[in-house]
Design a protein around this motif. Structure first.
Motif, PDB file in Angstrom:
ATOM      1  N   LYS A  76       5.839 -55.526  93.174  1.00 25.34           N
ATOM      2  CA  LYS A  76       5.563 -56.231  94.421  1.00 25.34           C
ATOM      3  C   LYS A  76       6.866 -56.641  95.067  1.00 25.34           C
ATOM      4  CE  LYS A  76       3.260 -58.208  97.683  1.00 25.34           C
ATOM      5  NZ  LYS A  76       2.302 -57.484  98.551  1.00 25.34           N
ATOM      6  N   PHE A 130       8.353 -58.697  98.355  1.00 25.56           N
ATOM      7  CA  PHE A 130       8.139 -59.561  99.525  1.00 25.56           C
ATOM      8  C   PHE A 130       9.380 -59.400 100.380  1.00 25.56           C
ATOM      9  CE2 PHE A 130       5.701 -61.966  96.270  1.00 25.56           C
ATOM     10  CZ  PHE A 130       4.469 -62.007  96.899  1.00 25.56           C
ATOM     11  N   ARG A 164      -1.855 -62.801  90.493  1.00 26.61           N
ATOM     12  CA  ARG A 164      -2.580 -62.621  91.758  1.00 26.61           C
ATOM     13  C   ARG A 164      -2.838 -61.144  92.051  1.00 26.61           C
ATOM     14  NH1 ARG A 164      -3.541 -66.929  95.196  1.00 26.61           N
ATOM     15  NH2 ARG A 164      -2.786 -68.892  94.371  1.00 26.61           N
ATOM     16  N   LEU A 197      -5.769 -60.028  90.069  1.00 28.96           N
ATOM     17  CA  LEU A 197      -7.011 -60.571  90.623  1.00 28.96           C
ATOM     18  C   LEU A 197      -7.309 -60.083  92.043  1.00 28.96           C
ATOM     19  CD1 LEU A 197      -6.422 -64.150  89.256  1.00 28.96           C
ATOM     20  CD2 LEU A 197      -8.239 -62.587  88.536  1.00 28.96           C
ATOM     21  N   GLY A 198      -6.521 -59.154  92.530  1.00 28.60           N
ATOM     22  CA  GLY A 198      -6.812 -58.592  93.847  1.00 28.60           C
ATOM     23  C   GLY A 198      -6.489 -59.516  95.011  1.00 28.60           C
ATOM     24  N   LEU A 199      -5.784 -60.620  94.751  1.00 29.97           N
ATOM     25  CA  LEU A 199      -5.456 -61.544  95.840  1.00 29.97           C
ATOM     26  C   LEU A 199      -4.192 -61.102  96.563  1.00 29.97           C
ATOM     27  CD1 LEU A 199      -6.232 -64.862  93.960  1.00 29.97           C
ATOM     28  CD2 LEU A 199      -7.546 -63.891  95.845  1.00 29.97           C
ATOM     29  N   VAL A 200      -3.324 -60.431  95.823  1.00 31.34           N
ATOM     30  CA  VAL A 200      -2.086 -59.905  96.391  1.00 31.34           C
ATOM     31  C   VAL A 200      -2.114 -58.388  96.186  1.00 31.34           C
ATOM     32  CG1 VAL A 200       0.414 -59.761  95.999  1.00 31.34           C
ATOM     33  CG2 VAL A 200      -0.706 -61.994  96.114  1.00 31.34           C
ATOM     34  N   THR A 201      -1.791 -57.652  97.231  1.00 30.47           N
ATOM     35  CA  THR A 201      -1.810 -56.189  97.134  1.00 30.47           C
ATOM     36  C   THR A 201      -0.484 -55.697  96.580  1.00 30.47           C
ATOM     37  OG1 THR A 201      -3.092 -56.279  99.160  1.00 30.47           O
ATOM     38  CG2 THR A 201      -2.355 -54.111  98.444  1.00 30.47           C
ATOM     39  N   TYR A 236      -9.915 -55.215  90.129  1.00 28.06           N
ATOM     40  CA  TYR A 236     -10.714 -56.419  90.393  1.00 28.06           C
ATOM     41  C   TYR A 236     -11.739 -56.178  91.491  1.00 28.06           C
ATOM     42  CZ  TYR A 236     -12.034 -61.267  90.653  1.00 28.06           C
ATOM     43  OH  TYR A 236     -12.768 -62.433  90.616  1.00 28.06           O
ATOM     44  N   LEU A 252      -5.529 -70.600  89.568  1.00 28.24           N
ATOM     45  CA  LEU A 252      -4.190 -70.282  90.066  1.00 28.24           C
ATOM     46  C   LEU A 252      -3.531 -71.461  90.749  1.00 28.24           C
ATOM     47  CD1 LEU A 252      -5.228 -66.847  91.456  1.00 28.24           C
ATOM     48  CD2 LEU A 252      -3.578 -67.191  89.639  1.00 28.24           C
ATOM     49  N   ASP A 253      -4.300 -72.224  91.528  1.00 28.01           N
ATOM     50  CA  ASP A 253      -3.719 -73.344  92.261  1.00 28.01           C
ATOM     51  C   ASP A 253      -4.046 -74.637  91.545  1.00 28.01           C
ATOM     52  OD1 ASP A 253      -2.777 -71.890  94.636  1.00 28.01           O
ATOM     53  OD2 ASP A 253      -4.901 -71.476  94.907  1.00 28.01           O
TER      54      ASP A 253
END
Ligand code: ATP
Ligand code: MG
Lengths: 310, 265
Positions: free
Chosen positions: A15, A17, A51, A54-58, A71, A85-86
């Motif tokens: 990943k 950013f 994340r 869990l499919g929250l971040v690509t 996910y 997570l939070d």
């Protein structure tokens, strides 16, 4: 019952950013039935990896699967995976019960589940209170309750002991052990290595988004033989005896004398030391095994590369 | 999908906001229309035709059109609070198909917006007929026509709630989304209309579509006067309603394709 095997498989996960590479071609797997510690210093990429699982971040590249599926491909995912997570992800004006009811409805879970979890997580007395009045520990418990609504086989917790007092940490430890003993897959991240040492069976250690070590903690500890601390009024004589060892060649690899006069022995177990001392009629006042700390292990495993992510 | 919609209704009813919303609906509907009817449009400044004329009646109910920002803001608040309070993390874990989350919210808030609209227009109807009776004026519009107009207004409120939800999904930041929605409704469109040429598009802008849905063309007429263009011809009420719903759907579709796909970190 034919239980599918819900192992987590991470393959070449990357990943970026913008200019920051948070996770860099990371591959590892997490097995069911044990607690796996996901370790690394601040900014190592633990949260980002979780994340992505869990499919929250690509992901920029690579895949992460749970029981062989991504996910997003899981049918009724909250019955398979629970995640925290939070530290706080609640509407401040919802009560704990409101919050759980909303997500229990969303996941299509049985109605009795809400009260059951409020009880199990010790939140029954606060169920009617608005979440904005909750302490950090209560929020952690409510998050955990949300994750457990679907009685999932896989649990991912990001820094779950943050904000918990020693009692809370002990409780969490027992709780996770129960879940793992039931055959569930448990992945717990932490940047405080010493804290998870007593909880985890396996570790996945990362640093700057790349894998440092992965496998059963016990096997890692073999890299570094444990040290036994010996206090004796006859320290100098004992040191010689331990280094000479037994007639069949069992001897200490090294014996150091500390500034406090105690001996630090490597390569012998406590029983062997005691037997050798007794045979030589030397006195021993204290004998204890120093655990290999994960922190030492971490620094040793990364000793060859300069600098640190911190 | 059903589970998602049920969960959204639970979420909506879990705080007292719905109560405040309905109270606002009653005050804005009954209170405002009752007051305007009691005063009479002939006493407005600038004066408008009286209640015994069709324009007079339309102008009183048309004021309700200025309150569409309330349901729009409620929709925007509902959607953006998922991001603001970070509940989006749990929501997308329980429902990884993010378009389904937005669809469930649109369905839920479509219904909620309609309830809001019906409460508001019921209040407006009561205020209107009550004040008329007190003044002893015969309205310039048949009762059946008034009721049809009220139902159209209720529908307008529902569509604006949808627009609010969709804009919230599009913008995500609660404060910015609210500022954009309310700012557009209050100023954005008026400013657009000052630009020569763009004012010809008025019937196709949300304000123009709203005007055709509420049959309140006062603003359009004034603008045409001031800009000395020929009066713009609005869409039919059905056309206006469909156009507004279309705006909401386009905003929702763009939201699903771009911002809702973004990483939830
Ligand atoms: N949304 C984002 N935008 C830009 N950079 C990000 C984003 N999220 C994380 N990063 C960067 O990616 C790297 C990994 O962050 P991550 O939060 O995954 O680390 P972590 O191991 O969870 O750290 P910690 O122990 O502090 O929680 C860091 O350098 C961080 O600054
Ligand atoms: Mg983190």
């Amino acid at each position: 019952m034919n239980q599918p095997n819900y192992r987590i498989e991470v393959t070449g996960l990357t990943k970026r950013f913008g200019p920051v590479t948070a996770v860099d071609s990371l591959s590892f797997s997490v097995e069911p039935g044990v607690i796996t510690g996901f370790l690394g210093p601040n900014g190592a990429g633990k949260t980002t990896t979780m994340r992505m699982i869990l499919g929250l971040v690509t992901p920029t590249a690579g895949t992460a699967t749970i029981g062989g599926k991504r996910y997003g491909e899981l049918r009724r995912p909250s019955e398979i995976v629970g995640a925290v997570l939070d530290a706080s992800a609640f509407h401040p004006n919802h009560s704990a019960r409101d919050h759980l009811r909303i997500y229990r409805t969303m996941g299509g879970h049985p109605a009795g589940r809400v009260e059951e979890l409020l009880d199990r997580l010790g939140l029954a007395h606060a169920a009617h209170r608005k979440t904005r009045t909750f302490s950090t520990g209560m929020k952690q418990r409510l998050s955990l309750a949300t994750a457990l609504l679907g009685d999932p086989q896989v649990l991912l917790l990001d820094e779950p002991s943050n904000g918990l007092d020693p009692e809370g940490i002990a409780w969490l430890r027992r709780f996770l052990r129960e879940l793992a003993d039931e055959g569930r897959t448990v992945l717990v991240s932490s940047h405080v290595l010493s804290e998870v040492q007593q909880i985890v069976d396996d570790i996945v250690m990362i640093r700057r988004g790349t894998l440092v070590a992965a496998g059963p903690l016990r096997e890692m500890e073999r890299f570094r033989p444990s040290t036994v601390l010996v206090r004796s009024p006859d320290a100098e004589a004992l040191k010689k005896v331990l280094l000479r060892g037994t007639s069949d060649g069992v001897a200490a690899q090294s014996v150091e004398t500390g500034h406090d006069g105690a001996l630090r022995v490597q390569g012998l177990a406590t029983a062997q030391i005691a037997d050798l001392a007794s045979a030589a009629r030397l006195r021993v006042h204290e004998l204890l095994t120093e655990d290999t700390s994960l922190e030492q292990l971490f620094f040793e495993l990364t000793a060859d590369s300069e600098g640190d992510a911190r | 999908m059903n589970a998602l919609i049920k969960a959204e209704f639970r979420r909506l009813l879990a705080t007292r906001m719905w109560l405040w919303a309905l109270l606002t609906a009653v005050v804005l509907g009954g209170g405002m229309v009752g007051l305007l009817t009691a005063v009479g449009p002939e006493n407005f400044s600038p004066p408008m035709p009286g209640l015994e004329t069709e324009e007079g009646v339309l102008s009183v109910f048309g004021m309700l059109g200025f309150t569409v920002f309330v349901p729009a803001a409620l929709g925007t608040l509902a959607m953006t609070s998922e991001y603001r309070h970070r509940t989006a993390t749990f929501t997308f874990l329980f429902a990884p198909q993010r378009w389904q989350v937005l669809t469930a919210k649109l369905v839920t808030f479509g219904v909620a917006g309609l309830v809001y609209g019906l409460v508001q227009t019921a209040g407006a109807g009561a205020g209107f007929f009550g004040a008329l009776a007190a003044r002893g004026v015969t309205p310039g519009l048949a009762t059946g026509t008034v009721i049809e107009l009220l139902l159209r207004l209720a529908l307008t409120m529902a569509v604006y709630t949808l627009l609010g939800v969709a804009m919230g999904a599009l913008i995500r930041n609660q404060i910015v989304a609210l500022a954009v929605v309310i700012g557009y409704l209050y100023m954005g469109e008026l400013i657009l209309m000052m630009i020569p040429g763009v004012n010809l598009l008025y019937p196709l802008l949300p304000g123009g579509a709203t005007a055709s849905l509420t049959s309140f063309t006062y603003l359009a007429d004034v603008l045409a006067d001031e800009l000395s263009t020929s009066p713009v011809s609005l869409l039919s009420p059905v056309g206006g309603g469909l156009l507004l719903a279309g705006y909401a759907l386009v905003a929702a579709a763009v939201a699903v394709l771009v911002p809702m796909r973004r990483d939830v970190v």
